[in-house]
Design a protein around this motif. Structure first.
Motif, PDB file in Angstrom:
ATOM      1  N   UNK A  30      72.548 -23.152   0.566  1.00 16.84           N
ATOM      2  CA  UNK A  30      71.648 -24.284   0.764  1.00 16.84           C
ATOM      3  C   UNK A  30      72.478 -25.442   1.311  1.00 16.84           C
ATOM      4  N   UNK A  31      72.768 -25.432   2.617  1.00 18.51           N
ATOM      5  CA  UNK A  31      73.749 -26.357   3.194  1.00 18.51           C
ATOM      6  C   UNK A  31      73.438 -27.841   3.006  1.00 18.51           C
ATOM      7  N   UNK A  32      72.184 -28.188   2.739  1.00 22.00           N
ATOM      8  CA  UNK A  32      71.850 -29.606   2.597  1.00 22.00           C
ATOM      9  C   UNK A  32      72.071 -30.134   1.185  1.00 22.00           C
ATOM     10  N   UNK A  33      72.618 -29.309   0.272  1.00 23.05           N
ATOM     11  CA  UNK A  33      72.760 -29.749  -1.113  1.00 23.05           C
ATOM     12  C   UNK A  33      73.724 -30.930  -1.235  1.00 23.05           C
ATOM     13  N   UNK A  34      74.786 -30.937  -0.442  1.00 25.58           N
ATOM     14  CA  UNK A  34      75.716 -32.073  -0.494  1.00 25.58           C
ATOM     15  C   UNK A  34      75.035 -33.329   0.027  1.00 25.58           C
ATOM     16  N   UNK A  35      74.244 -33.160   1.085  1.00 27.66           N
ATOM     17  CA  UNK A  35      73.493 -34.298   1.609  1.00 27.66           C
ATOM     18  C   UNK A  35      72.530 -34.837   0.553  1.00 27.66           C
ATOM     19  N   UNK A  36      71.917 -33.926  -0.213  1.00 28.57           N
ATOM     20  CA  UNK A  36      71.011 -34.356  -1.282  1.00 28.57           C
ATOM     21  C   UNK A  36      71.769 -35.114  -2.367  1.00 28.57           C
ATOM     22  N   UNK A  37      72.965 -34.623  -2.727  1.00 29.05           N
ATOM     23  CA  UNK A  37      73.772 -35.292  -3.750  1.00 29.05           C
ATOM     24  C   UNK A  37      74.135 -36.707  -3.307  1.00 29.05           C
ATOM     25  N   UNK A  38      74.525 -36.838  -2.054  1.00 29.95           N
ATOM     26  CA  UNK A  38      74.910 -38.159  -1.544  1.00 29.95           C
ATOM     27  C   UNK A  38      73.699 -39.062  -1.365  1.00 29.95           C
ATOM     28  N   UNK A  39      72.558 -38.466  -0.984  1.00 30.64           N
ATOM     29  CA  UNK A  39      71.332 -39.257  -0.856  1.00 30.64           C
ATOM     30  C   UNK A  39      70.880 -39.771  -2.217  1.00 30.64           C
ATOM     31  N   UNK A  40      71.070 -38.958  -3.253  1.00 32.93           N
ATOM     32  CA  UNK A  40      70.733 -39.373  -4.611  1.00 32.93           C
ATOM     33  C   UNK A  40      71.564 -40.585  -5.018  1.00 32.93           C
ATOM     34  N   UNK A  41      72.855 -40.558  -4.705  1.00 37.98           N
ATOM     35  CA  UNK A  41      73.736 -41.675  -5.049  1.00 37.98           C
ATOM     36  C   UNK A  41      73.368 -42.923  -4.250  1.00 37.98           C
ATOM     37  N   UNK A  42      73.023 -42.753  -2.986  1.00 36.99           N
ATOM     38  CA  UNK A  42      72.618 -43.896  -2.159  1.00 36.99           C
ATOM     39  C   UNK A  42      71.287 -44.466  -2.651  1.00 36.99           C
ATOM     40  N   UNK A  43      70.383 -43.589  -3.094  1.00 41.78           N
ATOM     41  CA  UNK A  43      69.115 -44.042  -3.663  1.00 41.78           C
ATOM     42  C   UNK A  43      69.368 -44.900  -4.893  1.00 41.78           C
ATOM     43  N   UNK A  44      70.281 -44.472  -5.749  1.00 42.16           N
ATOM     44  CA  UNK A  44      70.617 -45.263  -6.931  1.00 42.16           C
ATOM     45  C   UNK A  44      71.032 -46.675  -6.522  1.00 42.16           C
TER      46      UNK A  44
END
Length: 271
Positions: free
Chosen positions: A49-63
């Motif tokens: 699931x190559x976008x998982x890192x992007x999701x992790x970083x997007x979660x941090x940016x959302x915070x």
């Protein structure tokens, strides 16, 4: 094990042989607090699931964006961050106290690795306060009682539940946890939530979750937008509502960092 990816002494030996979400997430975010098994599982998930890192970083940016909005615009000065995870950059207290040094933050987690690092790193401004509670998300009463040592529950509180309810597998139980905590905070408080979903990513996400649940801990589940909406029953969702966390009030024109990620981000206000 090199010192650059050794979480800490004092963590049980089993931790070095079973991947754990807090450490895998730290690896995806570019941190150093993980074991070889966390990197191995993290890399395999990434291959599925190559976008998982992007999701992790997007979660941090959302915070960062959510805490900035609540501090600057909504005037919130108290945050209850449940499911802290390992400290990285722009933790809740850093974002809030940069804007309002008097902000008070309570972190909640029950992972021993997180506990070690939280005590060492989660220090706040002298004008405000930063505390840490060793408690499980399944224990809302203990969380509320512990947080009351630092937070004033007569004043609005932002309840942060980023990437934590996905580890509460029973949806009714998860709703009960949210309801109990939001019942404890007054009018003008907020619920800030991120949650993985299979509405985006489809079968690839389902296969990734199955692999995770067979090879790492704790087990995880995705939820759809209707189930996410149930968590906000009785609350007023801020615009734009339930969206991929990368698309919640982005700060710049749409680009690759704002593509859909398989992780919802939502903010709601208690009237």
């Amino acid at each position: 094990m090199s010192e650059h990816n050794s979480p800490s002494s004092g963590v049980g030996e089993r931790a070095t042989t079973v991947a754990h979400n807090a450490r895998v997430w730290n690896y995806w975010l570019g941190g150093k607090n993980y074991y070889p098994v966390d990197k191995e599982i993290g890399d395999h998930v990434l291959s599925m699931f190559p976008t998982i890192v992007e999701a992790a970083r997007a979660d941090r940016a959302f915070l960062r964006r959510a805490v900035t909005h609540l501090t600057e615009t909504a005037g919130i000065r108290q945050f209850l961050d449940i499911g802290t995870g390992l400290p990285t950059v722009d933790n809740t207290h850093e974002v809030a106290q940069r804007i309002a040094p008097e902000s008070r933050i309570v972190y909640v987690d029950n992972d021993p690795t997180v506990l070690v690092h939280a005590r060492a790193l989660l220090t706040g401004s002298p004008e405000g306060a930063t505390d840490y509670i060793d408690a499980d998300a399944h224990e809302p009463e203990a969380i509320v009682q512990g947080a009351a040592r630092t937070l004033d529950f007569d004043r609005p509180v932002a309840v942060m539940m980023l990437g934590i309810l996905n580890f509460v597998l029973d949806t009714d139980t998860a709703k009960g946890i949210v309801r109990r905590i939001m019942d404890a905070v007054p009018s003008g408080s907020y619920l800030v939530l991120t949650h993985p979903t299979l509405e985006i990513g489809g079968e690839g996400g389902a296969a990734m979750m199955r692999f995770w649940n067979e090879n790492a801990k704790p087990p995880i589940t995705g939820r759809d937008s209707a189930q996410i909406a149930d968590f906000f029953e009785g609350l007023q969702m801020l615009e734009p509502g339930i969206v991929p966390c990368s698309q919640w009030r982005p700060e710049q024109p749409a680009d690759v960092s704002e593509r859909e990620v398989a992780e919802f981000g939502v903010v709601g206000r208690k009237p």
